[in-house]
Design a protein around this motif. Structure first.
Motif, PDB file in Angstrom:
ATOM      1  N   LYS A  84       0.830  -1.208   0.000  1.00 38.38           N
ATOM      2  CA  LYS A  84       0.000   0.000   0.000  1.00 38.38           C
ATOM      3  C   LYS A  84       0.869   1.264   0.000  1.00 38.38           C
ATOM      4  O   LYS A  84       0.722   2.127  -0.868  1.00 38.38           O
ATOM      5  CB  LYS A  84      -0.933   0.006   1.223  1.00 38.38           C
ATOM      6  CG  LYS A  84      -1.916  -1.167   1.225  1.00 38.38           C
ATOM      7  CD  LYS A  84      -2.917  -1.071   2.356  1.00 38.38           C
ATOM      8  CE  LYS A  84      -2.294  -1.195   3.736  1.00 38.38           C
ATOM      9  NZ  LYS A  84      -1.710  -2.525   4.013  1.00 38.38           N
ATOM     10  N   THR A  85       1.758   1.357   0.966  1.00 35.22           N
ATOM     11  CA  THR A  85       2.616   2.539   1.041  1.00 35.22           C
ATOM     12  C   THR A  85       3.537   2.614  -0.167  1.00 35.22           C
ATOM     13  O   THR A  85       3.720   3.680  -0.759  1.00 35.22           O
ATOM     14  CB  THR A  85       3.449   2.514   2.343  1.00 35.22           C
ATOM     15  OG1 THR A  85       2.556   2.355   3.443  1.00 35.22           O
ATOM     16  CG2 THR A  85       4.219   3.793   2.517  1.00 35.22           C
ATOM     17  N   LEU A  86       4.084   1.475  -0.539  1.00 34.85           N
ATOM     18  CA  LEU A  86       4.977   1.440  -1.699  1.00 34.85           C
ATOM     19  C   LEU A  86       4.272   1.977  -2.947  1.00 34.85           C
ATOM     20  O   LEU A  86       4.843   2.768  -3.708  1.00 34.85           O
ATOM     21  CB  LEU A  86       5.446  -0.003  -1.945  1.00 34.85           C
ATOM     22  CG  LEU A  86       6.316  -0.222  -3.177  1.00 34.85           C
ATOM     23  CD1 LEU A  86       7.694   0.385  -2.972  1.00 34.85           C
ATOM     24  CD2 LEU A  86       6.447  -1.704  -3.508  1.00 34.85           C
ATOM     25  N   VAL A 140      -1.245  13.141   0.220  1.00 29.88           N
ATOM     26  CA  VAL A 140      -1.019  12.802   1.626  1.00 29.88           C
ATOM     27  C   VAL A 140      -1.564  11.397   1.857  1.00 29.88           C
ATOM     28  O   VAL A 140      -2.725  11.112   1.563  1.00 29.88           O
ATOM     29  CB  VAL A 140      -1.713  13.805   2.577  1.00 29.88           C
ATOM     30  CG1 VAL A 140      -1.593  13.339   4.025  1.00 29.88           C
ATOM     31  CG2 VAL A 140      -1.123  15.195   2.412  1.00 29.88           C
ATOM     32  N   PHE A 141      -0.714  10.527   2.371  1.00 27.57           N
ATOM     33  CA  PHE A 141      -1.135   9.159   2.656  1.00 27.57           C
ATOM     34  C   PHE A 141      -1.252   8.977   4.164  1.00 27.57           C
ATOM     35  O   PHE A 141      -0.291   9.186   4.900  1.00 27.57           O
ATOM     36  CB  PHE A 141      -0.119   8.172   2.069  1.00 27.57           C
ATOM     37  CG  PHE A 141      -0.475   6.732   2.309  1.00 27.57           C
ATOM     38  CD1 PHE A 141      -1.662   6.211   1.851  1.00 27.57           C
ATOM     39  CD2 PHE A 141       0.391   5.896   2.994  1.00 27.57           C
ATOM     40  CE1 PHE A 141      -2.000   4.878   2.070  1.00 27.57           C
ATOM     41  CE2 PHE A 141       0.075   4.558   3.217  1.00 27.57           C
ATOM     42  CZ  PHE A 141      -1.134   4.052   2.748  1.00 27.57           C
ATOM     43  N   ILE A 142      -2.432   8.641   4.614  1.00 27.82           N
ATOM     44  CA  ILE A 142      -2.639   8.434   6.049  1.00 27.82           C
ATOM     45  C   ILE A 142      -2.926   6.959   6.300  1.00 27.82           C
ATOM     46  O   ILE A 142      -3.938   6.423   5.871  1.00 27.82           O
ATOM     47  CB  ILE A 142      -3.787   9.307   6.583  1.00 27.82           C
ATOM     48  CG1 ILE A 142      -3.466  10.773   6.291  1.00 27.82           C
ATOM     49  CG2 ILE A 142      -3.972   9.093   8.084  1.00 27.82           C
ATOM     50  CD1 ILE A 142      -4.620  11.701   6.486  1.00 27.82           C
ATOM     51  N   ASP A 143      -1.958   6.335   6.963  1.00 29.39           N
ATOM     52  CA  ASP A 143      -2.007   4.888   7.160  1.00 29.39           C
ATOM     53  C   ASP A 143      -2.723   4.549   8.475  1.00 29.39           C
ATOM     54  O   ASP A 143      -2.922   5.411   9.314  1.00 29.39           O
ATOM     55  CB  ASP A 143      -0.565   4.366   7.205  1.00 29.39           C
ATOM     56  CG  ASP A 143      -0.453   3.017   6.524  1.00 29.39           C
ATOM     57  OD1 ASP A 143      -1.493   2.374   6.313  1.00 29.39           O
ATOM     58  OD2 ASP A 143       0.677   2.604   6.211  1.00 29.39           O
ATOM     59  N   GLU A 144      -3.053   3.285   8.613  1.00 26.22           N
ATOM     60  CA  GLU A 144      -3.643   2.758   9.861  1.00 26.22           C
ATOM     61  C   GLU A 144      -4.939   3.460  10.232  1.00 26.22           C
ATOM     62  O   GLU A 144      -5.249   3.638  11.415  1.00 26.22           O
ATOM     63  CB  GLU A 144      -2.636   2.860  11.013  1.00 26.22           C
ATOM     64  CG  GLU A 144      -1.364   2.109  10.704  1.00 26.22           C
ATOM     65  CD  GLU A 144      -0.569   1.810  11.964  1.00 26.22           C
ATOM     66  OE1 GLU A 144      -1.166   1.733  13.045  1.00 26.22           O
ATOM     67  OE2 GLU A 144       0.644   1.627  11.851  1.00 26.22           O
ATOM     68  N   ALA A 310       5.511  -8.741   2.481  1.00 27.04           N
ATOM     69  CA  ALA A 310       6.845  -8.776   1.888  1.00 27.04           C
ATOM     70  C   ALA A 310       7.885  -8.172   2.819  1.00 27.04           C
ATOM     71  O   ALA A 310       9.059  -8.108   2.497  1.00 27.04           O
ATOM     72  CB  ALA A 310       6.834  -8.024   0.556  1.00 27.04           C
ATOM     73  N   ARG A 311       7.421  -7.717   3.981  1.00 27.52           N
ATOM     74  CA  ARG A 311       8.280  -6.963   4.863  1.00 27.52           C
ATOM     75  C   ARG A 311       9.502  -7.733   5.369  1.00 27.52           C
ATOM     76  O   ARG A 311      10.558  -7.162   5.587  1.00 27.52           O
ATOM     77  CB  ARG A 311       7.487  -6.480   6.055  1.00 27.52           C
ATOM     78  CG  ARG A 311       7.516  -5.021   6.229  1.00 27.52           C
ATOM     79  CD  ARG A 311       6.653  -4.661   7.402  1.00 27.52           C
ATOM     80  NE  ARG A 311       5.482  -3.941   6.966  1.00 27.52           N
ATOM     81  CZ  ARG A 311       5.537  -2.690   6.561  1.00 27.52           C
ATOM     82  NH1 ARG A 311       6.680  -2.040   6.548  1.00 27.52           N
ATOM     83  NH2 ARG A 311       4.453  -2.084   6.168  1.00 27.52           N
ATOM     84  N   SER A 312       9.359  -9.042   5.572  1.00 29.00           N
ATOM     85  CA  SER A 312      10.475  -9.796   6.147  1.00 29.00           C
ATOM     86  C   SER A 312      11.469 -10.281   5.087  1.00 29.00           C
ATOM     87  O   SER A 312      12.510 -10.835   5.429  1.00 29.00           O
ATOM     88  CB  SER A 312       9.938 -10.989   6.941  1.00 29.00           C
ATOM     89  OG  SER A 312       8.944 -11.663   6.209  1.00 29.00           O
TER      90      SER A 312
HETATM   91 MG   LIG Z   1       2.069   1.129   4.921  1.00 28.78          MG
END
Ligand SMILES: [Mg+2]
Ligand SMILES: Nc1ncnc2c1ncn2[C@@H]1O[C@H](COP(=O)(O)OP(=O)(O)OP(=O)(O)O)[C@@H](O)[C@H]1O
Length: 352
Positions: A84-86, A140-144, A310-312
């Motif tokens: 998402k952030t990527l 602006v990306f607002i996560d969580e 994919a984080r790890s």
């Molecule tokens: Mg994110």
């Protein structure tokens, strides 16, 4: 594998080659550019590209006609570490507008929500090099955002609901004072919200009842499936977002869990993939690094167990590479490193 030596710092992602398409990019061009960095998530990429395309079209029209735009902010729903952030970060580089991310949870931990929001907009201006006009066209990306459930009020911190109200104001478009005498107009800023929304599928399965239309036709079945997988504002409401807030997020894109196959591709395919970054580090030592596909498959299996998307992957890959990278610079006679499995020693081949 036991990596006891210090890890090399990850090289910065190579963004030099990104296609700068600018704000007039067509959705298909945006998707094609995203494809070079974000693996899979085709449906979400399409939705986001069209959203961004029409956003900038609307701005252009409004600047021509002088009529304020009706904004369609975007909500990204999907598990952690699925891109998402990527996607948003890459997107903002493609369309060449300033971009900042913020976490809704940190807004909810402060008593000074409005100050925090001002700080986000100030960061956007900084990203625009102080150019307010440029910042006013930023993303602006607002996560969580899913953590802003209404009943989560805690003493001495802003409740999720009040954060939603505060965000509403800037998402709608307002003049926000960022410094003495300095205002930023948020009308044309595109807000993208993200969240994992764990448990949403259960809510949806309880509330979606499109199945009652009897259909034998394949096409109709497909339409029904689409309707049934579509997130409705009422689902988000049931989840805990206030109706006004869900109403400001008319465009919803879903990110899917990454399959083993996609994880392998993430490590090997993107322009700045982990594999290509490390091949370059070895190449700088005059050494060829060759990692077999099986290794990436093994790493993907572990990553799936860790449930962090994919984080790890990077950590696992670095753990494999670090001991080798520790040895190689001391041995100029090594010309090639071959890794065939996580569970066998790498082959160090001398210069021929
Ligand atoms: Mg994110
Ligand atoms: N679809 C993908 N294609 C390529 N790389 C990916 C993809 N998904 C995740 N990654 C890798 O994993 C890292 C974490 O992904 P990202 O930050 O986009 O996750 P996220 O969906 O925003 O998760 P969270 O909900 O935890 O914020 C990225 O920096 C990237 O390296």
């Amino acid at each position: 594998m036991n990596a006891t030596v210090a890890r090399p710092a990850p090289p910065p992602p190579d963004t030099s080659e990104i296609d700068l398409l600018g704000r007039h990019a067509k959705p298909s061009q945006i998707v094609k550019a995203l494809d070079q960095y974000v693996i899979g998530q085709d449906e979400a990429k399409k939705t986001i590209s069209v959203a961004v395309y029409s956003h900038f079209k609307k701005i252009a029209k409004s600047e021509r006609d002088g009529i304020p735009i009706v904004k369609s902010n975007v909500l990204l729903i999907g598990p952690s570490g699925t891109g998402k952030t990527l996607t948003c970060a890459t997107l903002s580089r493609i369309v060449d507008v300033p971009f900042v991310t913020a976490e809704a949870t940190s807004l909810a931990q402060t008593r000074f929500v409005n100050e925090e929001i001002d700080a986000i907009l100030q960061r956007l201006i900084d990203k625009a090099g102080g150019d307010i006009a440029r910042a006013q066209h930023g993303i602006v990306f607002i996560d969580e955002i899913d953590k802003l459930k209404a009943p989560d009020a805690k003493a001495h911190s802003a409740s999720g609901e009040s954060v939603q109200h505060a965000l509403l104001k800037i998402m709608e478009g307002s003049q926000v004072k960022v410094a003495a005498g300095l205002y930023i107009d948020t009308t044309n800023i595109l807000f993208i919200c993200g969240g994992a929304f764990v448990g949403l599928d259960e809510i949806m399965s309880q509330t979606h009842g499109f199945g009652f239309i009897a259909t034998s036709d394949d096409e109709n079945k497909k339409i029904l499936d689409r309707l049934n997988t579509r997130v409705k504002p009422t689902d988000l409401f049931t989840y805990g977002l206030i109706p006004e807030f869900t109403g400001r997020l008319p465009i919803i894109a879903r990110f899917r869990d990454l399959t083993r196959e996609m994880l392998v591709r993430i490590m090997t395919e993107p322009k700045d993939s982990i594999y290509s970054q490390f091949r370059e580090i070895f190449a700088n030592e005059g050494v060829e690094l060759a990692v077999e596909r099986k290794v990436f498959e093994q790493i993907s299996e572990l990553a799936i167990e860790y449930k962090t998307g994919a984080r790890s992957l990077r950590g696992l890959f670095e753990e494999l590479i670090t001991p080798i990278l520790f040895v190689v610079p001391d041995h100029p006679e090594i010309g090639k490193v071959l890794i065939g499995s996580l569970f066998t020693d790498p082959k160090l081949v001398g210069r021929g």
